[in-house]
Design a protein around this motif. Structure first.
Motif, PDB file in Angstrom:
ATOM      1  N   ASP A 248       0.735  -1.233   0.090  1.00 57.53           N
ATOM      2  CA  ASP A 248       0.030   0.021   0.047  1.00 57.53           C
ATOM      3  C   ASP A 248       0.887   1.267   0.185  1.00 57.53           C
ATOM      4  OD1 ASP A 248       1.178   0.216   2.617  1.00 57.53           O
ATOM      5  OD2 ASP A 248      -0.791  -0.531   3.479  1.00 57.53           O
ATOM      6  N   CYS A 269      -0.073  -0.814  -4.624  1.00 60.36           N
ATOM      7  CA  CYS A 269      -1.246  -1.655  -4.724  1.00 60.36           C
ATOM      8  C   CYS A 269      -2.514  -0.881  -5.478  1.00 60.36           C
ATOM      9  CB  CYS A 269      -1.919  -2.048  -3.377  1.00 60.36           C
ATOM     10  SG  CYS A 269      -3.359  -3.101  -3.483  1.00 60.36           S
ATOM     11  N   GLN A 270      -3.157  -1.258  -6.693  1.00 65.96           N
ATOM     12  CA  GLN A 270      -4.187  -0.665  -7.416  1.00 65.96           C
ATOM     13  C   GLN A 270      -5.508  -0.593  -6.665  1.00 65.96           C
ATOM     14  OE1 GLN A 270      -4.300  -2.534 -11.138  1.00 65.96           O
ATOM     15  NE2 GLN A 270      -2.262  -1.691 -11.828  1.00 65.96           N
ATOM     16  N   ALA A 271      -5.620  -1.725  -5.783  1.00 69.87           N
ATOM     17  CA  ALA A 271      -6.850  -1.713  -5.053  1.00 69.87           C
ATOM     18  C   ALA A 271      -7.090  -0.685  -3.825  1.00 69.87           C
ATOM     19  CB  ALA A 271      -6.996  -2.927  -4.386  1.00 69.87           C
ATOM     20  N   THR A 338       1.167   3.258  -9.620  1.00 75.36           N
ATOM     21  CA  THR A 338       0.312   2.140 -10.124  1.00 75.36           C
ATOM     22  C   THR A 338       0.656   1.655 -11.444  1.00 75.36           C
ATOM     23  OG1 THR A 338      -1.557   3.286 -11.142  1.00 75.36           O
ATOM     24  CG2 THR A 338      -1.512   3.021  -8.703  1.00 75.36           C
ATOM     25  N   THR A 354      -1.867  -5.856  -7.328  1.00 78.47           N
ATOM     26  CA  THR A 354      -2.349  -5.671  -5.964  1.00 78.47           C
ATOM     27  C   THR A 354      -1.691  -6.539  -4.830  1.00 78.47           C
ATOM     28  OG1 THR A 354      -3.887  -7.544  -6.277  1.00 78.47           O
ATOM     29  CG2 THR A 354      -4.575  -5.223  -7.094  1.00 78.47           C
ATOM     30  N   ASN A 356      -3.294  -8.347  -2.818  1.00 74.82           N
ATOM     31  CA  ASN A 356      -4.339  -9.144  -2.308  1.00 74.82           C
ATOM     32  C   ASN A 356      -3.800 -10.381  -1.884  1.00 74.82           C
ATOM     33  OD1 ASN A 356      -6.225  -7.353  -3.240  1.00 74.82           O
ATOM     34  ND2 ASN A 356      -6.732  -8.778  -5.108  1.00 74.82           N
TER      35      ASN A 356
END
Length: 399
Positions: A248, A269-271, A338, A354, A356
């Motif tokens: 992040d 992180c793109q999210a 990103t 991401t 994740n």
């Protein structure tokens, strides 16, 4: 049908049948164990029960067994010792010699639990069973007398295993991609409860799809100092600098990468980025529209094309949603962070855009910690979280 009627007629159910079967297997195992003990003891003293023989072994003052002398060995009663196994609680009846002592060669002195039972307790503990629930589970298995305190002591015996996992050498291991994240947990420190960050590092090899949890550390705060210490320890354990780190947008991670691994690229992180931008757009329709434009930008055919789309998005919404566009481009992080993944054409986009993967591990750690609430100390928090990660690696759940 007759069998079912017979069972129901005797007021028995499936649980009763299973309980009786468990009791029979436990009795059989106990009888076999005691038979082996008695057979070995007969060989130890050189005579069977009630046998009169001149070949009876003796014990000299040096405690060495011989076949000559005056101190002949005889049976002198028995002593009972409990032994907890996954089949239930066994009672070991161990014969006593009249001189010296005797411990069966296939048993360990002072050992009350089978290794299989210990492994079962540790695995259940790592998978979310609390110590109090563990006691009820063990009692249901036919094992009596194990308290929550004893369960805690059994789990604490894994400290050496946990330390070995956390401090293992990484010289023969290389992961081109690292994921870094933190999750906060409650720990009791000097009489007060504090939220402390648990920093986790996961490595990924995109070619083999191999991944592993490389580090778990607890620090007083989530800061540049903490992340610098985290990455420095990884290098001291022999880890080579990766090509890319995904995380992040915490400033501590960015600064630590620049200080410890300056040649490593950083992917935001793109999210996390999308949530940060869209949370500042109140209109739901506009959220969906901007979200779709972000996805199209990330799926551009080239880095230059992605940059052009990013500029278009900024110009289109900077007046209508200024707060969102300030998050889109600011001094610390921006949309350009990103797009780092586009420099790694040989790695599939979905693997490195991401965080994740590591978020999934953190989610399971939180699920397990919810059974605890507040940890009594840092050591117990570190032990449980490490056991959770070790269990995931072994079962492949985090793959």
């Amino acid at each position: 049908m007759d069998c079912d009627t017979h069972v129901m007629g005797n007021n028995m159910n499936v649980k009763d049948v299973k309980r009786q079967a468990r009791g029979l297997s436990c009795t059989l195992l106990e009888n076999t164990l005691n038979t082996l003990i008695n057979a070995e003891f007969d060989a130890f003293i050189g005579a069977t029960r009630y046998e009169r023989t001149q070949r009876r072994a003796t014990l000299q003052s040096t405690n060495k067994r011989t076949t000559q002398g005056t101190d002949k060995l005889y049976r002198m009663g028995t002593r009972t010792r409990r032994f907890d196994t996954t089949a239930g609680t066994l009672t070991r009846t161990i014969p006593r010699p009249n001189r010296g002592g005797y411990v069966p060669s296939f048993l360990t002195r002072y050992k009350r639990y089978a290794n299989e039972l210990k492994r079962t307790i540790v695995e259940a503990y790592a998978n979310g069973v609390s110590t109090c629930k563990m006691t009820r589970l063990i009692n249901a298995m036919g094992i009596n007398g194990i308290s929550p305190t004893q369960v805690s002591k059994i789990v604490a015996e894994t400290n050496k295993t946990v330390d070995a996992f956390r401090c293992r050498s990484l010289r023969d291991t290389y992961f081109p991609v690292l994921f870094i994240d933190a999750t906060f947990q409650k720990i009791r420190i000097e009489g007060s409860t504090k939220l402390m960050p648990v920093l986790v590092v996961m490595g990924l090899d995109p070619n083999t799809h191999k991944q592993d949890v490389l580090s778990i550390e607890i620090f007083p705060e989530e800061s540049t100092k903490s992340y610098t210490a985290l990455l420095t320890k990884l290098k001291q354990r022999g880890l080579d600098c990766p090509k890319l780190i995904v995380s992040d947008g915490h400033s501590g991670i960015i600064n630590a990468i620049k200080d410890v691994m300056p040649e490593t690229k950083w992917q935001l992180c793109q999210a996390h980025f999308a949530r940060s931008v869209l949370s500042r757009v109140k209109n739901k329709d506009a959220q969906k529209r901007i979200g779709k434009e972000l996805v199209l930008m990330w799926h551009s055919s080239s880095y230059e094309h992605a940059v052009e789309r990013a500029i278009e998005i900024y110009k289109r919404y900077k007046d209508k949603y200024p707060a969102a566009m300030r998050s889109f481009v600011n001094d610390n992080i921006s949309v350009m962070d990103t797009l780092t993944f586009m420099n790694f054409k040989d790695i599939p986009m979905r693997m490195i855009t991401t965080s994740n993967r590591i978020e999934r591990v953190n989610l399971e750690m939180k699920r397990r910690v919810s059974q605890v609430g507040t940890f009594p100390n840092v050591e117990s928090c570190l032990r449980l979280n490490t056991l959770v990660c070790m269990e995931y690696i072994k079962t492949g759940i985090c793959a």
